[in-house]
Structure formats: C-alpha cells, structure tokens
Design an enzyme around this catalytic site. Structure first.
Site, PDB file in Angstrom:
ATOM      1  N   GLY A 106       6.974 -24.266 -28.957  1.00 16.38           N
ATOM      2  CA  GLY A 106       6.389 -25.466 -28.359  1.00 16.38           C
ATOM      3  C   GLY A 106       6.243 -26.640 -29.318  1.00 16.38           C
ATOM      4  O   GLY A 106       5.425 -27.528 -29.084  1.00 16.38           O
ATOM      5  N   ASN A 132       8.223 -29.076 -29.705  1.00 13.84           N
ATOM      6  CA  ASN A 132       8.581 -30.311 -28.994  1.00 13.84           C
ATOM      7  C   ASN A 132       7.484 -30.736 -28.026  1.00 13.84           C
ATOM      8  O   ASN A 132       7.213 -31.926 -27.879  1.00 13.84           O
ATOM      9  CB  ASN A 132       9.919 -30.134 -28.274  1.00 13.84           C
ATOM     10  CG  ASN A 132      11.064 -30.150 -29.264  1.00 13.84           C
ATOM     11  OD1 ASN A 132      11.420 -31.206 -29.769  1.00 13.84           O
ATOM     12  ND2 ASN A 132      11.596 -28.971 -29.586  1.00 13.84           N
ATOM     13  N   MET A 186      13.972 -21.469 -22.331  1.00 18.81           N
ATOM     14  CA  MET A 186      15.145 -20.636 -22.577  1.00 18.81           C
ATOM     15  C   MET A 186      15.583 -19.856 -21.335  1.00 18.81           C
ATOM     16  O   MET A 186      15.957 -18.681 -21.427  1.00 18.81           O
ATOM     17  CB  MET A 186      14.875 -19.677 -23.753  1.00 18.81           C
ATOM     18  CG  MET A 186      14.488 -20.381 -25.041  1.00 18.81           C
ATOM     19  SD  MET A 186      15.707 -21.625 -25.567  1.00 18.81           S
ATOM     20  CE  MET A 186      16.972 -20.542 -26.215  1.00 18.81           C
ATOM     21  N   LEU A 242      18.380 -22.487 -15.151  1.00 17.34           N
ATOM     22  CA  LEU A 242      17.839 -22.788 -13.817  1.00 17.34           C
ATOM     23  C   LEU A 242      18.982 -22.762 -12.814  1.00 17.34           C
ATOM     24  O   LEU A 242      20.053 -23.335 -13.060  1.00 17.34           O
ATOM     25  CB  LEU A 242      17.164 -24.161 -13.837  1.00 17.34           C
ATOM     26  CG  LEU A 242      15.883 -24.207 -14.685  1.00 17.34           C
ATOM     27  CD1 LEU A 242      15.539 -25.643 -15.066  1.00 17.34           C
ATOM     28  CD2 LEU A 242      14.725 -23.551 -13.943  1.00 17.34           C
ATOM     29  N   ASN A 284      16.844 -32.070 -20.508  1.00 23.29           N
ATOM     30  CA  ASN A 284      16.830 -30.937 -21.436  1.00 23.29           C
ATOM     31  C   ASN A 284      17.198 -31.417 -22.831  1.00 23.29           C
ATOM     32  O   ASN A 284      18.046 -32.299 -22.989  1.00 23.29           O
ATOM     33  CB  ASN A 284      17.856 -29.882 -20.975  1.00 23.29           C
ATOM     34  CG  ASN A 284      17.882 -28.666 -21.890  1.00 23.29           C
ATOM     35  OD1 ASN A 284      16.834 -28.151 -22.273  1.00 23.29           O
ATOM     36  ND2 ASN A 284      19.068 -28.206 -22.253  1.00 23.29           N
ATOM     37  N   HIS A 289      18.894 -30.280 -26.282  1.00 19.77           N
ATOM     38  CA  HIS A 289      19.846 -29.239 -26.704  1.00 19.77           C
ATOM     39  C   HIS A 289      20.268 -29.496 -28.156  1.00 19.77           C
ATOM     40  O   HIS A 289      20.630 -30.631 -28.497  1.00 19.77           O
ATOM     41  CB  HIS A 289      21.070 -29.258 -25.778  1.00 19.77           C
ATOM     42  CG  HIS A 289      22.052 -28.195 -26.121  1.00 19.77           C
ATOM     43  ND1 HIS A 289      21.849 -26.865 -25.814  1.00 19.77           N
ATOM     44  CD2 HIS A 289      23.241 -28.248 -26.773  1.00 19.77           C
ATOM     45  CE1 HIS A 289      22.866 -26.152 -26.250  1.00 19.77           C
ATOM     46  NE2 HIS A 289      23.722 -26.960 -26.835  1.00 19.77           N
ATOM     47  N   SER A 299      20.963 -33.419 -28.615  1.00 18.97           N
ATOM     48  CA  SER A 299      21.244 -34.264 -27.449  1.00 18.97           C
ATOM     49  C   SER A 299      20.171 -34.057 -26.387  1.00 18.97           C
ATOM     50  O   SER A 299      19.646 -32.948 -26.243  1.00 18.97           O
ATOM     51  CB  SER A 299      22.582 -33.872 -26.798  1.00 18.97           C
ATOM     52  OG  SER A 299      23.632 -33.902 -27.723  1.00 18.97           O
ATOM     53  N   THR A 338      21.941 -30.537 -14.670  1.00 17.69           N
ATOM     54  CA  THR A 338      22.702 -30.325 -13.431  1.00 17.69           C
ATOM     55  C   THR A 338      22.967 -28.821 -13.331  1.00 17.69           C
ATOM     56  O   THR A 338      22.488 -28.054 -14.163  1.00 17.69           O
ATOM     57  CB  THR A 338      24.039 -31.099 -13.480  1.00 17.69           C
ATOM     58  OG1 THR A 338      24.766 -30.650 -14.627  1.00 17.69           O
ATOM     59  CG2 THR A 338      23.822 -32.600 -13.565  1.00 17.69           C
ATOM     60  N   LEU A 341      25.751 -25.325 -17.138  1.00 20.03           N
ATOM     61  CA  LEU A 341      24.955 -25.101 -18.348  1.00 20.03           C
ATOM     62  C   LEU A 341      25.165 -26.236 -19.365  1.00 20.03           C
ATOM     63  O   LEU A 341      26.288 -26.458 -19.817  1.00 20.03           O
ATOM     64  CB  LEU A 341      25.342 -23.747 -18.978  1.00 20.03           C
ATOM     65  CG  LEU A 341      24.661 -23.413 -20.300  1.00 20.03           C
ATOM     66  CD1 LEU A 341      23.171 -23.186 -20.119  1.00 20.03           C
ATOM     67  CD2 LEU A 341      25.316 -22.198 -20.952  1.00 20.03           C
ATOM     68  N   ASP A 342      24.094 -26.923 -19.711  1.00 16.66           N
ATOM     69  CA  ASP A 342      24.107 -28.010 -20.709  1.00 16.66           C
ATOM     70  C   ASP A 342      25.213 -29.039 -20.421  1.00 16.66           C
ATOM     71  O   ASP A 342      25.815 -29.591 -21.340  1.00 16.66           O
ATOM     72  CB  ASP A 342      24.277 -27.437 -22.129  1.00 16.66           C
ATOM     73  CG  ASP A 342      23.150 -26.484 -22.501  1.00 16.66           C
ATOM     74  OD1 ASP A 342      22.005 -26.740 -22.098  1.00 16.66           O
ATOM     75  OD2 ASP A 342      23.414 -25.479 -23.188  1.00 16.66           O
TER      76      ASP A 342
HETATM   77  C1  GRF Z   1      14.678 -26.631 -30.103  1.00 10.87           C
HETATM   78  O1  GRF Z   1      15.484 -26.386 -31.204  1.00 10.87           O
HETATM   79  C2  GRF Z   1      15.542 -27.115 -28.977  1.00 10.87           C
HETATM   80  O2  GRF Z   1      16.648 -27.852 -29.397  1.00 10.87           O
HETATM   81  C3  GRF Z   1      15.974 -25.844 -28.328  1.00 10.87           C
HETATM   82  O3  GRF Z   1      14.886 -24.950 -28.476  1.00 10.87           O
HETATM   83  C4  GRF Z   1      14.092 -25.345 -29.564  1.00 10.87           C
HETATM   84  C5  GRF Z   1      12.708 -25.536 -29.065  1.00 10.87           C
HETATM   85  O4  GRF Z   1      11.746 -25.368 -29.993  1.00 10.87           O
HETATM   86  N1  GRF Z   1      16.366 -26.059 -26.980  1.00 10.87           N
HETATM   87  P1  GRF Z   1      10.204 -25.541 -29.617  1.00 10.87           P
HETATM   88  O5  GRF Z   1       9.798 -24.392 -28.695  1.00 10.87           O
HETATM   89  O6  GRF Z   1      10.000 -26.874 -28.976  1.00 10.87           O
HETATM   90  O7  GRF Z   1       9.491 -25.429 -30.933  1.00 10.87           O
END
Ligand code: GRF
Length: 226
Positions: free
Chosen positions: A21, A23, A99, A102, A116, A118, A145, A150, A153-154
């Site tokens: 978490g 982010n 992770m 969807l 998302n 990525h 990115s 959609t 995937l990515d």
């Molecule tokens: C990030 O590296 C993001 O790019 C990927 O998963 C990681 C998320 O980390 N999709 P966090 O759970 O936000 O620490």
C-alpha cells in the site's frame, strides 16, 4: 467564477490494493498535506493480511476486505467489489498494487473511470516480472505507466509515464528501489489531473483538455509533466 472542484465537487475515488500500500499512502499523504483535492471514499483490499490496510485505517478511510478466496469465481468476486464501489458512487477507481485481474463484466461496468499503475513503459512488459524482463532484454531504460483499465491485461490507453535509465550495475531490486518514489509521484500527479478535470476518459479515449491524448504525458522527476 467557480473553480473546477467547486463546480463539480471533490472527485470521489476508491483505491484497490493487495499488499504494502505504499502508493495508497502516497495518495493519502498528498490529500492530507493539501496537494491533492481528492475524496478517498473507500479502500478495497482482497487480502486480509495486507499491510496497506493500516494506512487506510489510520486516515479514517472506510475499508472493505473482500477476499477473493471467499468467492467461487472471479466474476462473483468482481461483482462484490463492484457493488461496494457503486454504493459509494466512486467516480474514479484507482488500482494501486491490486494484484487481481478484473473480468470483462467489471471493466465494462467501470469503463472510463478505472486506472492502473504498472511498473513498465507500456506497451512493453504487460503482466508480471517487468524489471527482470527489461534487464533480460538489455533495455537502456525502464519506468512506470498509468493507463485506463480495459478488458485486456495492462492494455488500455496509456495516460502518463515516468522513465529512469538502467545502469549496468542494476538488478530488479535496485530498479524497484529507484522507481518506487517516482511511481508514487506519478500516481499523485496523474490523479491530480483527474481531480482538476484536465484528464478524463470518454468512450475509451483519454482526453487532455479538449484534445484526444495521442501520446502518454511524460513526467519529469520533480513531478511536473512535459
Ligand atoms: C507497484 O510497484 C506497482 O507498480 C505495482 O505494484 C506495486 C504496488 O506497491 N502494480 P504498493 O502496494 O503500492 O506498495
């Protein structure tokens, strides 16, 4: 003359997480310090043990733990998540380290309002192990990115990116360590554009102001776009 957030109200977002978490924390910090005019109405997590849940609780944000193991199919789990997001009237759904893939029913229902983060320079390296794959290919740069979600995937339109050079001494860990803080900035700066209604998505196309975005916005390391 009203400013945009008065005219539209604060953008309501739900954040979906699965793990650390970091982010999510970057978004919460930006809201709390007044840098981001966003209303995080809910955090949804599919793993009860995820560390990121603590950030939501500390910030008094409603949390739904919707464990994928408790559902018989992807569609049933997606449906449970969708129901919560609709109850909250989330206008933006932010996948921040979520992770789970969807399914199409979900992505169609939340089309034009799901983004998302990525860890690659899409369209390169969709899916997992992106740093290892960039190193293996001998790439000279990598990055992160943010794209519209959609059914592929990515694969949705890419909104924004940040880049870093790959050094000969790099491995997947050093790349992840260098890119992590920039991913956080990219997410906050991009969500800020949604909050200000500068970026939006309509009928599968990303609009920047009144123009269709033809190339992803590139973020400088100070968080500004060029
Ligand atoms: C990030 O590296 C993001 O790019 C990927 O998963 C990681 C998320 O980390 N999709 P966090 O759970 O936000 O620490």
């Amino acid at each position: 003359m009203k400013n945009t957030s008065e005219k539209h109200g604060k953008l309501k977002a739900a954040v979906l997480i699965s793990g650390t978490g970091s982010n999510l924390k970057a978004l919460i910090d930006a809201v709390q310090s007044g840098k981001l005019d966003l209303d995080i109405v809910r955090v949804v997590c599919n793993r009860a043990q995820a560390g990121g849940i603590a950030y939501a609780r500390a910030a008094d944000i409603a949390v739904s733990i919707i464990s994928h193991n408790a559902y018989g199919s992807r569609q049933a789990h997606d449906e449970a998540v969708a129901r919560v997001l609709e109850q909250d009237q989330a206008e933006l759904v932010i996948l921040a380290g979520y992770m789970r893939i969807l399914g199409e029913a979900f992505t169609t229902r939340f089309t034009d309002r799901t983004i998302n983060l990525h860890p690659s320079l899409l369209p390169l390296y969709k899916g997992l192990n992106t740093y290892a794959r960039a190193l293996q290919a001998g790439d000279r740069e990598t990055g992160a990115s943010i794209h519209m979600v959609t059914s592929g995937l990515d694969a949705g339109p890419v909104i924004s990116q940040v880049r870093i050079p790959i050094r000969t001494s790099d491995d997947a860990t050093s790349l992840s360590n260098r890119l992590g803080p920039l991913e956080h900035k990219l997410l906050v700066a991009t969500v800020d554009q949604f909050c200000k209604r500068k970026i939006r998505s309509e009928s599968g196309r990303v609009l920047y102001g009144s123009q269709v975005l033809s190339q992803p916005l590139q973020m400088n390391h100070d968080g500004s776009f060029r």
